[in-house]
Write a protein that holds these residues in place. Structure first.
Motif, PDB file in Angstrom:
ATOM      1  N   ALA A  22       0.902  -1.177   0.063  1.00 47.90           N
ATOM      2  CA  ALA A  22       0.038  -0.077  -0.046  1.00 47.90           C
ATOM      3  C   ALA A  22       0.793   1.328   0.040  1.00 47.90           C
ATOM      4  O   ALA A  22       0.243   2.478  -0.163  1.00 47.90           O
ATOM      5  N   HIS A  23       2.042   1.018   0.088  1.00 48.58           N
ATOM      6  CA  HIS A  23       3.003   2.403   0.161  1.00 48.58           C
ATOM      7  C   HIS A  23       4.206   2.238  -0.636  1.00 48.58           C
ATOM      8  O   HIS A  23       4.923   0.885  -0.335  1.00 48.58           O
ATOM      9  N   PRO A  24       4.740   3.013  -1.511  1.00 50.80           N
ATOM     10  CA  PRO A  24       5.841   3.016  -2.081  1.00 50.80           C
ATOM     11  C   PRO A  24       7.242   2.569  -1.204  1.00 50.80           C
ATOM     12  O   PRO A  24       8.033   1.583  -1.799  1.00 50.80           O
ATOM     13  N   LEU A  25       7.360   3.087  -0.132  1.00 56.53           N
ATOM     14  CA  LEU A  25       8.456   2.761   0.806  1.00 56.53           C
ATOM     15  C   LEU A  25       8.477   1.447   1.257  1.00 56.53           C
ATOM     16  O   LEU A  25       9.422   0.602   1.627  1.00 56.53           O
ATOM     17  N   ALA A  26       7.238   0.813   1.583  1.00 52.14           N
ATOM     18  CA  ALA A  26       6.973  -0.436   2.113  1.00 52.14           C
ATOM     19  C   ALA A  26       7.158  -1.445   1.180  1.00 52.14           C
ATOM     20  O   ALA A  26       7.983  -2.602   1.283  1.00 52.14           O
ATOM     21  N   THR A  27       6.824  -1.158  -0.331  1.00 63.64           N
ATOM     22  CA  THR A  27       7.102  -1.973  -1.407  1.00 63.64           C
ATOM     23  C   THR A  27       8.790  -2.014  -1.625  1.00 63.64           C
ATOM     24  O   THR A  27       9.425  -3.296  -1.857  1.00 63.64           O
ATOM     25  N   GLN A  28       9.436  -0.854  -1.549  1.00 60.86           N
ATOM     26  CA  GLN A  28      10.999  -0.929  -1.743  1.00 60.86           C
ATOM     27  C   GLN A  28      11.639  -1.761  -0.525  1.00 60.86           C
ATOM     28  O   GLN A  28      12.514  -2.472  -0.801  1.00 60.86           O
ATOM     29  N   ALA A  29      11.072  -1.578   0.579  1.00 56.92           N
ATOM     30  CA  ALA A  29      11.627  -2.547   1.573  1.00 56.92           C
ATOM     31  C   ALA A  29      11.302  -3.793   1.340  1.00 56.92           C
ATOM     32  O   ALA A  29      12.440  -4.811   1.611  1.00 56.92           O
ATOM     33  N   TYR A  83      11.039  -5.267  -1.505  1.00 58.51           N
ATOM     34  CA  TYR A  83      11.653  -5.647  -2.691  1.00 58.51           C
ATOM     35  C   TYR A  83      13.122  -5.780  -2.456  1.00 58.51           C
ATOM     36  O   TYR A  83      14.015  -6.522  -3.095  1.00 58.51           O
ATOM     37  N   HIS A  84      13.628  -5.058  -1.637  1.00 52.27           N
ATOM     38  CA  HIS A  84      15.096  -4.953  -1.201  1.00 52.27           C
ATOM     39  C   HIS A  84      15.430  -6.337  -0.546  1.00 52.27           C
ATOM     40  O   HIS A  84      16.631  -6.735  -0.868  1.00 52.27           O
ATOM     41  N   VAL A  85      14.363  -6.673   0.362  1.00 52.89           N
ATOM     42  CA  VAL A  85      14.903  -8.001   1.012  1.00 52.89           C
ATOM     43  C   VAL A  85      15.054  -9.318  -0.095  1.00 52.89           C
ATOM     44  O   VAL A  85      15.888 -10.063  -0.034  1.00 52.89           O
TER      45      VAL A  85
END
Length: 582
Positions: A51-58, A60-62
């Motif tokens: 639901a939020h770009p920063l959460a998606t990035q976190a 995906y980073h993992v």
């Protein structure tokens, strides 16, 4: 021949900018805050949709670092606690479906909150013995249940994690320290006064508002050193930091210090909390196997009932953009929501007749109540053999929630619905995060006409939910889809409609998510405002429907594996979610 005003399914949603506010069940847990154009992305190996770009990035980073779907889920939830505080966080609970591709095993991980051991059926009654108003019950300590999401994530990580637990919090800790820019949605929800209790307690008031009492403006750089400290403790000590350590003491203190509405939560409730691994509910539909979450959520059973009732009631296949489709959907919803209100609750306390409710003979009989020419009006629950006589539930259930889905490069996947209940929860904060008000998902009355209510308050019981994380499998038992949504008791409608559309037609999952909502929870038929769904008002009235036009607050996120083997994302345009994959 289809007429123009019925061809609505592929229409683009118009922007929605107004807010609705009323102290009754029509209150949206999170107001509509406009729409964004969303394009589906494709990925061959792995994908994150949140639901939020920063959460998606976190998340995906993992995955890029070799993490599993469960690893990424931990990182996503930690970040959502910071950047989408109104919806979910470590002060709340969650339901997670996990697909282990190597063993072909699906598990339902239950991280739902529990009632304190000191709570009883009088929790939400006034001194006069009458039910409290929902607002009086919700704000403060009385409504706070034992948080479950962190224990559930650690429990699943022990089994399916690949990366060290501590490493999964790095992005959220850093962002908490450095800050993030307040987005349009968070600003609008603060400015809308969607939860008027948010200014009652000093910690939340100081965090979400300026010294002058104004909502934090869009673009404001918001830091949260307290949350950074909490997440650092959790990274180092595990979930023990929350359930037995300093954080637990802060949570209990916040609940007790809300002297205007104190709660029953004790440190022993935190220490005794245990997540549960449950058996998912799976049933055939078309050429697929559709799986949902069992009680204590009503979402899996009720969603499966709706789509099967529609299939059984079809005299001929319905065009997805037709009046017949939407009428059929509302009638199946009426029947399923009627059963939900009587029979569904925490199966650890109540004998929930799941198999009877999903029995095809029973559903075939129920489907015969559906007329293609007339709205049935309020449906009664079905009569089931060998069940205890129970009364219908009385719970407003207005969860503020978030849903995210992840698939990793090994084919393992999660579908998680996470919540703190109403937008901004109880409005109490501890350790930089909001505490839930999930106990208001219980019925405020324990019995009616001498019959017990299944979803009544009991010590250590999990309140009934509508959260509906779903997964879909093909005839070879290969995962083809995962999806879910926030939206209170409307979650079931949002998920069921989009499941049915995708599995019964050739439209994309993104096109389904873009389509307007039509909801019936065994009452009025609600048409999504400022969309072409409004054009159905008169045709449905002609069939006997009572119509209400209102904003809808879904936040659908999912993915679907197409015949080319690629994962195709779907992101609800009504929120600010994103997808990433490779």
């Amino acid at each position: 021949m289809r007429t123009p005003y019925l061809s609505i399914i592929f229409a683009t949603l118009a922007a929605v900018s107004s807010f609705t506010y009323a102290i009754n069940e029509d209150l949206a847990p999170e107001s509509a805050t406009g729409t964004l154009h969303q394009n589906s992305i494709t990925a061959q190996q792995q994908m994150v949709v949140t639901a939020h770009p920063l959460a998606t990035q976190a998340g995906y980073h993992v995955l890029q670092q070799g993490g599993s779907a469960v690893d990424a889920a931990v990182a996503v939830q930690a970040m959502l606690t910071l950047v989408e505080p109104q919806s979910s966080g470590i002060g709340g609970g969650a339901f997670m479906l996990y697909w282990d591709n190597s063993t072909q095993r699906l598990t339902a991980f239950d991280g739902r909150e529990t009632a304190p051991a000191a709570a009883d059926e009088n929790l939400f009654l006034t001194e006069e013995g009458t039910p409290m108003s929902w607002w009086d019950a919700m704000v403060g300590g009385r409504s706070v249940g034992t948080p479950g999401v962190l224990a559930m994530l650690e429990f699943s990580h022990h089994q399916y994690g690949k990366k060290p637990w501590a490493s999964l919090f790095s992005d959220a800790i850093q962002t908490s320290k450095e800050g993030f820019n307040v987005g349009a949605r968070l600003h609008q929800l603060l400015a809308s006064n969607i939860n008027p209790g948010l200014g009652r307690y000093p910690e939340a008031r100081a965090y979400f508002f300026t010294p002058e009492g104004e909502a934090l403006p869009e673009g404001h750089r918001l830091t949260n050193p307290a949350l950074a400290h909490s997440l650092q403790q959790i990274a180092e000590q595990g979930a023990t930091a929350l359930y037995q350590g300093e954080l637990g003491q802060k949570i209990v203190a916040a609940v007790k210090q809300a002297t205007d509405n104190p709660g029953k939560l004790q440190l022993s409730d935190l220490q005794n909390y245990r997540p549960v691994a449950r058996q998912p509910i799976c049933r055939p539909f078309r050429q697929y196997r559709v799986c949902g979450f069992p009680p204590p959520t009503s979402g899996g059973v009720t969603t499966l009932q709706i789509i099967k009732l529609m299939e059984l009631a079809e005299s001929q296949p319905q065009q997805p953009d037709s009046l017949g489709f939407y009428h059929l959907f509302t009638q199946a919803s009426r029947l399923a929501y009627a059963d939900r209100g009587r029979y569904l609750a925490d199966s650890d306390f109540i004998d929930v007749p799941v198999d009877a409710l999903l029995d095809e003979t029973y559903l075939q009989q129920r489907s015969q109540l559906i007329s293609p020419l007339k709205d049935m009006g309020q449906a009664n629950p079905g009569e089931l053999p060998q069940t205890i006589s129970q009364a219908d539930d009385r719970s407003p259930e207005l969860p503020s929630t978030s849903h995210f889905v992840i698939v990793d490069k090994w084919g393992n996947a999660v579908s998680i619905t996470s919540s703190i209940e109403m937008a901004f929860g109880s409005t109490l904060m501890a350790g930089g995060f909001l505490l839930n008000n999930q106990l208001t998902d219980f019925s405020f009355v324990a019995e009616q006409d001498g019959k017990p209510v299944a979803n009544r308050v009991q010590p250590n019981k999990r309140p009934r939910s509508s959260m509906s994380p779903m997964m879909v499998f093909d005839q070879n038992n290969q995962l083809v889809a995962a999806l879910g949504s926030p939206g209170g008791s409307r979650i079931i409608s949002y998920v069921a409609k989009n499941l049915y559309l995708k599995l019964s037609s050739d439209i994309s999952l993104q096109a389904a998510f873009n389509s307007p909502h039509v909801v019936n929870r065994n009452g009025v038929t609600e048409l999504e405002a400022s969309t072409t769904a409004e054009q159905l008002a008169e045709p449905l009235r002609a069939l006997g429907h009572q119509i209400k036009i209102k904003d809808q607050n879904s936040g659908l996120h999912g993915f679907f594996r197409q015949s080319d083997g690629r994962w195709h994302s779907a992101v609800d345009p009504r929120r600010e979610g994103t997808a990433m994959g490779d």
